[in-house]
Design an enzyme around this catalytic site. Structure first.
Site, PDB file in Angstrom:
ATOM      1  N   LYS A  31      14.100   1.395   7.202  1.00 41.29           N
ATOM      2  CA  LYS A  31      13.068   0.993   6.226  1.00 41.29           C
ATOM      3  C   LYS A  31      11.885   1.963   6.318  1.00 41.29           C
ATOM      4  CE  LYS A  31      10.083  -2.713   6.393  1.00 41.29           C
ATOM      5  NZ  LYS A  31       8.785  -2.305   5.823  1.00 41.29           N
ATOM      6  N   ASP A  58      10.423   0.899   1.016  1.00 42.12           N
ATOM      7  CA  ASP A  58       9.563  -0.280   0.862  1.00 42.12           C
ATOM      8  C   ASP A  58       8.274   0.116   0.146  1.00 42.12           C
ATOM      9  OD1 ASP A  58       8.571  -2.806   1.095  1.00 42.12           O
ATOM     10  OD2 ASP A  58       8.232  -2.737   3.260  1.00 42.12           O
ATOM     11  N   LYS A  60       7.149  -1.672  -2.695  1.00 48.67           N
ATOM     12  CA  LYS A  60       6.609  -2.883  -3.337  1.00 48.67           C
ATOM     13  C   LYS A  60       5.993  -2.555  -4.698  1.00 48.67           C
ATOM     14  CE  LYS A  60       5.753  -5.341   1.014  1.00 48.67           C
ATOM     15  NZ  LYS A  60       5.870  -4.256   2.027  1.00 48.67           N
ATOM     16  N   ASP A  63       3.640  -2.832 -11.451  1.00 48.37           N
ATOM     17  CA  ASP A  63       2.946  -2.064 -12.493  1.00 48.37           C
ATOM     18  C   ASP A  63       3.446  -2.550 -13.855  1.00 48.37           C
ATOM     19  OD1 ASP A  63       1.564   0.010 -13.878  1.00 48.37           O
ATOM     20  OD2 ASP A  63       1.833   1.348 -12.170  1.00 48.37           O
ATOM     21  N   THR A 114       2.944 -12.465   3.511  1.00 50.23           N
ATOM     22  CA  THR A 114       2.633 -13.453   4.558  1.00 50.23           C
ATOM     23  C   THR A 114       1.207 -13.322   5.080  1.00 50.23           C
ATOM     24  OG1 THR A 114       3.857 -11.967   5.985  1.00 50.23           O
ATOM     25  CG2 THR A 114       4.931 -14.015   5.419  1.00 50.23           C
ATOM     26  N   ARG A 205       8.395  -3.061  15.477  1.00 51.46           N
ATOM     27  CA  ARG A 205       7.809  -2.821  16.794  1.00 51.46           C
ATOM     28  C   ARG A 205       8.688  -3.177  18.001  1.00 51.46           C
ATOM     29  NH1 ARG A 205       2.295  -5.377  14.856  1.00 51.46           N
ATOM     30  NH2 ARG A 205       3.856  -6.346  13.499  1.00 51.46           N
TER      31      ARG A 205
HETATM   32  O1  C5P Z   1       6.913  -4.458  13.605  1.00 53.19           O
HETATM   33  P1  C5P Z   1       7.471  -5.631  12.862  1.00 53.19           P
HETATM   34  O2  C5P Z   1       8.849  -6.026  13.349  1.00 53.19           O
HETATM   35  O3  C5P Z   1       6.519  -6.782  12.746  1.00 53.19           O
HETATM   36  O4  C5P Z   1       7.697  -5.034  11.406  1.00 53.19           O
HETATM   37  C1  C5P Z   1       8.101  -5.810  10.325  1.00 53.19           C
HETATM   38  C2  C5P Z   1       8.150  -5.004   9.066  1.00 53.19           C
HETATM   39  O5  C5P Z   1       8.366  -5.894   7.993  1.00 53.19           O
HETATM   40  C3  C5P Z   1       6.876  -4.233   8.749  1.00 53.19           C
HETATM   41  O6  C5P Z   1       7.263  -3.014   8.105  1.00 53.19           O
HETATM   42  C4  C5P Z   1       6.140  -5.139   7.805  1.00 53.19           C
HETATM   43  O7  C5P Z   1       5.322  -4.455   6.901  1.00 53.19           O
HETATM   44  C5  C5P Z   1       7.299  -5.812   7.068  1.00 53.19           C
HETATM   45  N1  C5P Z   1       6.994  -7.117   6.482  1.00 53.19           N
HETATM   46  C6  C5P Z   1       6.531  -8.205   7.229  1.00 53.19           C
HETATM   47  N2  C5P Z   1       6.268  -9.394   6.616  1.00 53.19           N
HETATM   48  C7  C5P Z   1       6.474  -9.541   5.310  1.00 53.19           C
HETATM   49  C8  C5P Z   1       6.958  -8.483   4.553  1.00 53.19           C
HETATM   50  C9  C5P Z   1       7.219  -7.275   5.183  1.00 53.19           C
HETATM   51  O8  C5P Z   1       6.357  -8.085   8.435  1.00 53.19           O
HETATM   52  N3  C5P Z   1       6.257 -10.712   4.751  1.00 53.19           N
END
Ligand code: C5P
Length: 232
Positions: A31, A58, A60, A63, A114, A205
């Site tokens: 991603k 990603d 998003k 427009d 979120t 992460r």
């Molecule tokens: O590091 P982590 O596992 O929290 O990363 C989650 C990924 O999913 C990030 O790229 C974040 O922007 C994305 N994301 C999220 N919650 C959402 C939509 C996307 O954490 N509701």
């Protein structure tokens, strides 16, 4: 389905490429957000493809319908496998996006981020609760023909129950154990997410910051496989 999408949320291309070299060979989706896409453009996406990964771009998109249509057509031409759009962009935008996606690109709709709380509903003048609005937007997106919905693990069950048409459920907010959260509010383990109905889990992460990334990926893939088999 049961796939892993690794959120490559690093700031620079060099770091990103080093990580891709380190983990090449695994059947996972990468991603990429706009931070790396703005820096590396199409050639960076080609680099990811050449290492054998699927691409989840990603961006998003949100427009006017015609601009989103052209954006989706472009993404489809350069070989993007998954692309995100905002369901808040409206039905016409969603329908035009679906028209532009071609054979191989899968469109994923995000609903309410979120990071938003109830205050946001006031801000946009919504008469719905966050939960109602998420369901309404997701339902509309699937009816308009998008392939998948991004949602938290906690929403998946409800969405799968309430939406008649089949769709790919994409779930971020995953942690390998319940006690590590970073800035995610509510987290689920890979197993919990799959058992709730997730088809693709998004993890950043916990892989990025692990000492042995390959070992972490292997553990996650094993947990996904066991959960998928357990549900058969
Ligand atoms: O590091 P982590 O596992 O929290 O990363 C989650 C990924 O999913 C990030 O790229 C974040 O922007 C994305 N994301 C999220 N919650 C959402 C939509 C996307 O954490 N509701």
């Amino acid at each position: 389905m049961g796939k892993l999408a690794f959120a490559l949320d690093v700031k620079g291309l060099e770091t990103a490429k080093n990580i891709l070299e380190e983990i090449k060979g695994y059947k996972i989706i990468i991603k990429v957000g706009y931070v790396l896409f703005i820096q590396g453009g199409v050639s960076f996406l080609e680099y990811i493809k050449s290492r054998g990964f699927e691409i989840f771009l990603d961006l998003k998109l949100h427009d006017i319908p015609n601009t989103v249509y052209n954006g989706v057509v472009s993404a489809s031409k350069i070989g993007v496998d998954y692309l995100t759009i905002h369901s808040l962009g409206g039905e016409e935008m969603l329908k035009r996006a679906v028209e532009g996606k071609g054979e191989n690109l899968k469109l994923l709709a995000v609903s309410i981020l979120t990071s938003h709380s109830e205050n946001y509903l006031d801000y946009i003048g919504s008469k719905y609760s966050l939960e109602e609005l998420t369901l309404k937007l997701s339902k509309t997106a699937v009816e308009c023909g998008v392939d998948g919905i991004v949602s938290s693990s906690y929403e998946v069950k409800k969405l799968k129950k309430e939406i008649d048409k089949d769709f790919i459920s994409v779930v971020p907010g995953i942690r390998l154990s319940r006690d590590s959260k970073d800035d995610q509010q509510r987290v689920a383990t890979p197993r919990e997410a799959i058992l709730n109905g997730a088809d693709i889990i998004v993890i950043g992460r916990p892989i990025l910051n692990s000492i042995d990334r390959k070992n972490t990926i292997e553990k996650i893939l094993k947990e996904i496989e066991e959960a998928v088999n357990g549900t058969n």
